[in-house]
Design a protein around this motif. Structure first.
Motif, mmCIF file in Angstrom:
data_model
loop_
_atom_site.group_PDB
_atom_site.id
_atom_site.type_symbol
_atom_site.label_atom_id
_atom_site.label_comp_id
_atom_site.label_asym_id
_atom_site.label_seq_id
_atom_site.Cartn_x
_atom_site.Cartn_y
_atom_site.Cartn_z
ATOM 1 N N MET B 189 0.849 -1.196 0.000
ATOM 2 C CA MET B 189 0.000 0.000 0.000
ATOM 3 C C MET B 189 0.888 1.253 0.000
ATOM 4 N N ASP B 190 1.991 1.198 0.763
ATOM 5 C CA ASP B 190 2.901 2.354 0.813
ATOM 6 C C ASP B 190 3.560 2.609 -0.542
ATOM 7 N N ASP B 191 3.882 1.534 -1.268
ATOM 8 C CA ASP B 191 4.479 1.711 -2.603
ATOM 9 C C ASP B 191 3.521 2.469 -3.520
ATOM 10 N N VAL B 192 2.257 2.105 -3.456
ATOM 11 C CA VAL B 192 1.276 2.775 -4.324
ATOM 12 C C VAL B 192 1.161 4.243 -3.913
ATOM 13 N N ALA B 193 1.085 4.478 -2.606
ATOM 14 C CA ALA B 193 0.926 5.860 -2.114
ATOM 15 C C ALA B 193 2.139 6.715 -2.484
ATOM 16 N N ALA B 194 3.313 6.093 -2.534
ATOM 17 C CA ALA B 194 4.541 6.854 -2.782
ATOM 18 C C ALA B 194 4.858 6.999 -4.271
ATOM 19 N N ALA B 195 4.132 6.260 -5.108
ATOM 20 C CA ALA B 195 4.409 6.333 -6.554
ATOM 21 C C ALA B 195 4.080 7.730 -7.065
ATOM 22 N N ARG B 196 4.822 8.166 -8.090
ATOM 23 C CA ARG B 196 4.611 9.532 -8.574
ATOM 24 C C ARG B 196 3.235 9.662 -9.216
#
Lengths: 132, 384
Positions: B189-196
């Motif tokens: 979930m954090d990867d998605v939130a941090a994606a540009r």
């Protein structure tokens, strides 16, 4: 670098784009069913009638939805990033896609009132939205 | 039911970056794979349906493909409903075999969107799907068009970025179970939130991939299917819905043609959404799937996102969905992208999906959408 795309008018749309060059916004009103139509067509998409009257539009509307574009579709739009692409519900009851210009993208919200301004795109004027 | 068309063969090529592939070589590999899967020979094929490609210019693609493969079918046509084409091919092929015009129809698509063009070219060509006079001059892109839907949908229904992220994470986990998937590394979930951000509110991991790949199926007449090798998968119902092409002309940003397409397919099959064991639904963006799950009636408005967060869209949940990883993580190769869903549907219904298998799957709903939620085609498929 490629230039931003300029609309190429056809027989259906030439009066619309010519009026834009005079900074007037037009839409089509159907004489048969009363539908206010945009974009311009040869027939009414509601009733199939052909009595379409070019009508001067109220140059105001409200943002129905918007996005702040951060990945440009082409080189020509890269210098504009981030820019606002919006769907605007016009006062005459039809919807147009435009950019919201001369405005902080972070300030745009759904329902925001806008008015029409014209951008000169290589000799063809394009309607754009800006906060009212 | 005995009169229903049967999907007798399916195949997908490797997906992702496929070195040495061309659009036509991917077509050929997929086609021969599907024919072999059915246990048929090339000479058994008497109908061909192709879609479209972006990397090379063949105005009569279906004829060019038959020429490339060296076949002379009795029926040959191109279909272009964007991402709905894969489902439309099944609907069209089913009509051909159910009316006796063909016995074995080959449906095939493939494109080399990684190897055959640059990422910038792919984005630019796809942006030209906007209206040439009333959208393209404003800098529309496909992600931006879907972002307009996402913003409005979230505004009206309370869907959140976290809901969208849950869909992305679930799809990646599914792709990790498929040996042919383009992207197999897990995401959080954090990867998605941090994606540009690509076009707010959509982030990179809310967007589908751009992949090389091809897919094909053979749709056979009910009697002709007796000669084939695999467990039959019947086309129990099909339906379409069309409301617009360009997003600025959509009658609504929250209610789309998928509702009518699905209602028609369910009515034809005589089943309801609650009867479905597994769903393979077009997911060009996370928002695409969220809208479709609710519009089609699998979840009430505002409930698909929380369901995704609660694990209801994966194995053991209420509706395992896109068990191959979808366009978000299995891959997206143009018209073949929407065919991957149907290839997976067939494997699930044959009980050939290995680690991804939904136990005892009997009924699958598959759906494609083309344009900006513009053209819709739904299928109800059943284990025969």
């Amino acid at each position: 670098m490629t230039a931003k795309p300029v609309p190429r008018p056809n027989a259906d749309t030439a009066p619309y784009w010519e009026a834009c060059n005079e900074e007037r916004l037009l839409y089509q009103k159907c004489g048969a069913c009363g539908h206010n139509q945009f974009y311009p067509r040869s027939i009414c998409a509601k009733c199939g009638g052909g009595e379409l009257a070019w009508t001067e539009a109220a140059p105001t509307g409200a943002v129905h939805s918007f996005t702040v574009v951060e990945r440009a579709p082409s080189e020509a739009f890269k210098p504009d990033i981030p820019y606002v692409l919006a769907l605007v519900d016009m006062a005459d009851g039809y919807r147009m896609m435009m950019n919201v210009v001369d405005c902080d993208p972070a300030a745009v919200e759904i329902g925001m009132a806008v008015r029409i301004v014209f951008e000169n795109r290589h000799g063809q004027k394009l309607p754009q939205a800006t906060p009212a | 039911m005995a009169d229903n068309a049967i999907i007798t063969g399916v195949h997908n090529t490797k997906v992702g970056k496929v070195p040495g592939s061309s659009a036509m070589s991917l077509h050929a590999e997929a086609a021969l794979g599907a024919i072999a899967d059915a246990g048929l020979a090339l000479g058994d094929i008497d109908g061909v349906i192709c879609a479209y490609i972006l990397t090379e210019n063949y105005p009569m693609l279906s004829s060019a493909f038959c020429e490339y493969l060296g076949i002379e079918p009795n029926f040959n046509a191109g279909l272009n409903g964007g991402g709905a084409t894969g489902a439309m091919m099944v609907m069209q092929a089913a009509s051909l075999v159910e009316t006796g015009q063909c016995r074995h129809v080959l449906c095939v698509a493939g494109d080399s969107r990684v190897s055959g063009m640059t990422r910038d070219q792919a984005v630019a060509v796809l942006a030209d799907f906007g209206h040439p006079q009333f959208e393209v001059p404003y800098g529309i892109s496909i992600p931006a068009a879907y972002a307009l839907v996402a913003r409005r949908y979230m505004h009206e229904t309370g869907a959140t970025l976290e809901h969208l992220a849950a869909l992305a994470v679930t799809h990646r986990a599914h792709a990790a179970m498929h040996p042919d998937a383009h992207m197999q590394d897990p995401i959080t979930m954090d990867d998605v939130a941090a994606a540009r951000t690509i076009a707010s509110p959509l982030r990179l991991l809310d967007c589908c991939l751009i992949s090389d790949g091809g897919a094909a199926y053979v749709v056979s007449a009910p009697d002709a299917a007796r000669d084939t090798a695999r467990h039959p998968v019947r086309v129990l119902g099909a339906g379409q819905g069309h409301t617009h092409e360009h997003i600025s002309q959509a009658p609504s940003l929250t209610d789309f043609g998928c509702k009518n397409a699905a209602a028609r397919a369910f009515a034809k099959a005589g089943v309801t959404p609650s009867d479905i064991d597994v769903a393979e639904i077009y997911d060009s963006f996370t928002i695409t799937l969220l809208v479709e799950l609710e519009s089609i009636g699998f979840f009430a408005t505002g409930e698909a996102g929380p369901a995704a967060l609660a694990g209801e869209l994966t194995h053991g949940g209420r509706l395992p969905c896109n068990t191959h990883g979808g366009l978000l993580s299995f891959g997206h190769s143009g018209a073949a992208g929407g065919m991957f869903h149907i290839v997976e549907a067939v494997r699930q219904l044959r009980h050939e999906a290995a680690d991804r298998q939904v136990p005892d799957a009997e009924l699958c709903f598959a759906h494609g959408d083309g344009g900006i939620l513009s053209a819709h085609c739904s299928l109800v498929l059943g284990r025969g």
